[in-house]
Design an enzyme around this catalytic site. Structure first.
Site, mmCIF file in Angstrom:
data_model
loop_
_atom_site.group_PDB
_atom_site.id
_atom_site.type_symbol
_atom_site.label_atom_id
_atom_site.label_comp_id
_atom_site.label_asym_id
_atom_site.label_seq_id
_atom_site.Cartn_x
_atom_site.Cartn_y
_atom_site.Cartn_z
ATOM 1 N N GLU A 6 29.469 -5.421 -51.692
ATOM 2 C CA GLU A 6 30.589 -5.917 -52.516
ATOM 3 C C GLU A 6 30.149 -7.026 -53.472
ATOM 4 O O GLU A 6 30.760 -8.102 -53.513
ATOM 5 C CB GLU A 6 31.742 -6.393 -51.624
ATOM 6 C CG GLU A 6 32.350 -5.263 -50.818
ATOM 7 C CD GLU A 6 33.656 -5.607 -50.098
ATOM 8 O OE1 GLU A 6 34.004 -6.800 -50.001
ATOM 9 O OE2 GLU A 6 34.314 -4.667 -49.630
ATOM 10 N N GLU B 171 33.168 1.657 -46.348
ATOM 11 C CA GLU B 171 34.182 0.869 -45.637
ATOM 12 C C GLU B 171 35.530 1.491 -45.942
ATOM 13 O O GLU B 171 35.940 1.538 -47.111
ATOM 14 C CB GLU B 171 34.185 -0.600 -46.082
ATOM 15 C CG GLU B 171 33.001 -1.395 -45.605
ATOM 16 C CD GLU B 171 33.125 -2.892 -45.905
ATOM 17 O OE1 GLU B 171 34.241 -3.437 -45.882
ATOM 18 O OE2 GLU B 171 32.075 -3.498 -46.172
HETATM 19 O O1 AHR Z 1 35.046 -5.071 -43.065
HETATM 20 C C1 AHR Z 1 35.442 -6.399 -43.293
HETATM 21 C C2 AHR Z 1 34.995 -6.892 -44.639
HETATM 22 O O2 AHR Z 1 35.678 -6.187 -45.650
HETATM 23 C C3 AHR Z 1 33.552 -6.699 -45.000
HETATM 24 O O3 AHR Z 1 32.745 -7.726 -44.532
HETATM 25 C C4 AHR Z 1 33.553 -6.697 -46.492
HETATM 26 O O4 AHR Z 1 32.524 -5.938 -47.046
HETATM 27 C C5 AHR Z 1 34.943 -6.199 -46.857
HETATM 28 O O5 AHR Z 1 35.558 -6.992 -47.772
#
Ligand code: AHR
Length: 500
Positions: A172, A291
């Site tokens: 990110e 994610e």
């Molecule tokens: O999964 C939790 C968080 O969400 C992670 O650390 C990040 O990559 C995202 O914003």
């Protein structure tokens, strides 16, 4: 309510990459400490791994687990988690404002993954660090021996290389919350140079470049374009991240979110292919949705957590039945995009926005979302087929038409099994007619469901089996037609066996 669909062997989307059923463990909250690792726990093995958790993970057959973050990775010195435990540093961890003890690092984690039957999807730090530490880490993990870092691994007790195949170039990096966030230009350049040296150390690895941290980012689209302009020749995948909530307590809107998820995937595919065309490239960049999940239940509780403690209970969402329905819709959407989404990680795996929950010193149990993920992982491997659907629908905020039926079908040639995954988003029972014109004689193995629960019903330590699947669905074959009854607001897995 009636719905019809046709599933034909010739309507192929693509082969499902097993990594579509991946997950994620970050050094965050109690994912590692109190989650996978708790040396004092009655079920701990000789390395301190909780066997009760390992067993729940093994049942899921998770093929790949992303590690060590997440936001955490952007401040991580991987060397801190190697070597004798007693000399590993305790550090303030800036992403989640905790203390990291480094009692678990890459050595232990890859061993845990091996015991879980999973590969590691390793992320490198492109926040505070860069190409040098990343190439050293590839050397430590994958070089056979006879060099500085590969010999360090051997001294640490691991003669054989870990053989980590898939790597994320940071996390990110577009997000202002990220430790040392970057502009697309800055990230694109550093990611390309890091990718080059990592692949020079081990040419067999595959790399994931960071896409936008969400569809809602103001730089979405331009970020992907710029990053791919720099990295196209060196990387294999671009990442997507997405989390959903039902803060409005509107089930129709909530269950429509999988359409946003699908739109997001299709937008990123378009961007990848536009860059491919501009570059006159023959190479295709695929997607790593590394994610995805529901995340909001724990937000208020998290705001009250004291900073600078070890493994506090952060992001401990307790999931309910409606969350399982959305997770089911999201899994169906991934299967329907199996031609381009090759990796996906349910974020995360244990305690932190996770299908598995634990109490320190106490039990481990499966949350509601565990079950659609389990079914998709067990029965969603093979060739994804595109069902041609005809059904009614409803309108909701931002959408004129949300189909009541969400479905995907997977043909497993080896087992001669066809699985139809279906969610009834409607509040009425659905009579679903599935035409199966070219599978020969089939029989119904079972029709698994999650159905008949209150939308807010949860599994807890005291009631771990409140929401569990049952083989109580009604499905029968009449010649080449499968007739199924889908309960209002239900998750369904209809498993069929072909004669040949
Ligand atoms: O999964 C939790 C968080 O969400 C992670 O650390 C990040 O990559 C995202 O914003």
């Amino acid at each position: 309510m009636k719905a019809t669909q046709t599933v034909s062997r010739s309507s192929t989307i693509g082969e499902v990459d097993k990594r579509l059923f991946g997950s994620f463990i970050e050094h965050l909250g109690r994912a590692v400490y109190g989650g996978i690792y708790e040396p004092d726990h009655p079920t701990a093995d000789e390395l301190g791994f909780r066997q009760d958790v390992l067993e729940l993970v093994r049942q899921l057959q998770v093929p790949i687990v992303r590690y060590p973050g997440g936001n955490f990775v952007s401040g991580y010195n991987w060397e801190d988690g190697t070597g004798p435990r007693e000399s590993r540093p305790r550090r303030p961890e800036l992403a989640w404002r905790t203390i990291e003890t480094n009692q678990v690092g890459i050595d232990e984690f890859q061993e845990w993954a091996r015991r879980a039957g999973s590969e590691v999807l390793m992320a490198v730090n492109l926040g505070t660090r860069g190409p040098d530490e990343a190439r050293n880490l590839v050397e430590y993990c994958n070089f056979p021996g006879g060099t500085y870092y590969s010999d360090k691994r051997r001294q640490n007790g691991f003669e054989q290389p870990f053989g980590i195949k898939t790597w994320c170039l940071g996390n990110e990096m577009d997000g202002p919350w990220q430790i040392c966030a970057k502009t697309a230009e800055e990230y694109g350049r550093i990611a390309a140079e890091t990718a080059k040296v990592m692949k020079w150390v081990d040419p067999t690895i595959e790399l994931v470049a960071c896409g936008s941290s969400g569809l809602g980012m103001p730089t979405f689209g331009s970020w992907e374009t710029t990053v791919l302009e720099h990295t196209y020749d060196y990387v294999d995948y671009i990442s997507l991240h997405s989390y959903y909530d039902n803060r409005k307590d509107d089930i129709g809107l909530f269950l429509s979110r999988s359409l946003d998820f699908g739109d997001f995937i299709e937008s990123v595919v378009s961007i990848c292919d536009a860059v491919k065309a501009r570059k006159h490239s023959k190479k295709t960049i695929n997607l790593s949705f590394d994610e995805w999940n529901v995340w909001y239940h724990s937000n208020e509780k998290d705001a009250a957590i004291e900073p600078w403690t070890v493994a506090p209970p952060q992001l401990e969402d307790v999931y309910n039945f409606e969350d399982a329905l959305l997770v089911g819709c999201l899994l169906i959407t991934l299967l329907r995009h199996a031609d381009r989404v090759k990796i996906a990680c349910l974020a995360q795996l244990v305690n932190v926005i996770a299908p598995i929950m634990t109490e320190n010193g106490g039990p481990a149990w499966a949350q509601t979302i565990y079950y659609p993920f389990l079914h998709a992982s067990l029965y969603g491997r093979g060739i994804s087929l595109r069902p041609e659907i005809s059904c009614g629908g409803y309108s909701t905020q931002g959408r004129d038409f949300v189909p009541y039926l969400e479905s995907a079908a997977v043909w497993n040639e080896e087992k001669k099994e066809l699985t139809v995954f279906a969610v009834n988003r409607g509040q009425e029972e659905m009579e679903l007619e599935t035409a199966l014109p070219d599978f020969g004689r089939l029989s119904v193995l079972e029709h698994l469901t999650l159905q008949g629960h209150g939308l807010k019903e949860e599994n807890t330590a005291d009631h771990p089996d409140a929401v569990t699947p049952k083989a109580d669905g009604e499905s029968k074959l009449e010649g080449e037609t499968l007739r199924s009854t889908l309960a209002p607001l239900s998750w369904n897995v209809i498993r069929l066996k072909a004669e040949k």
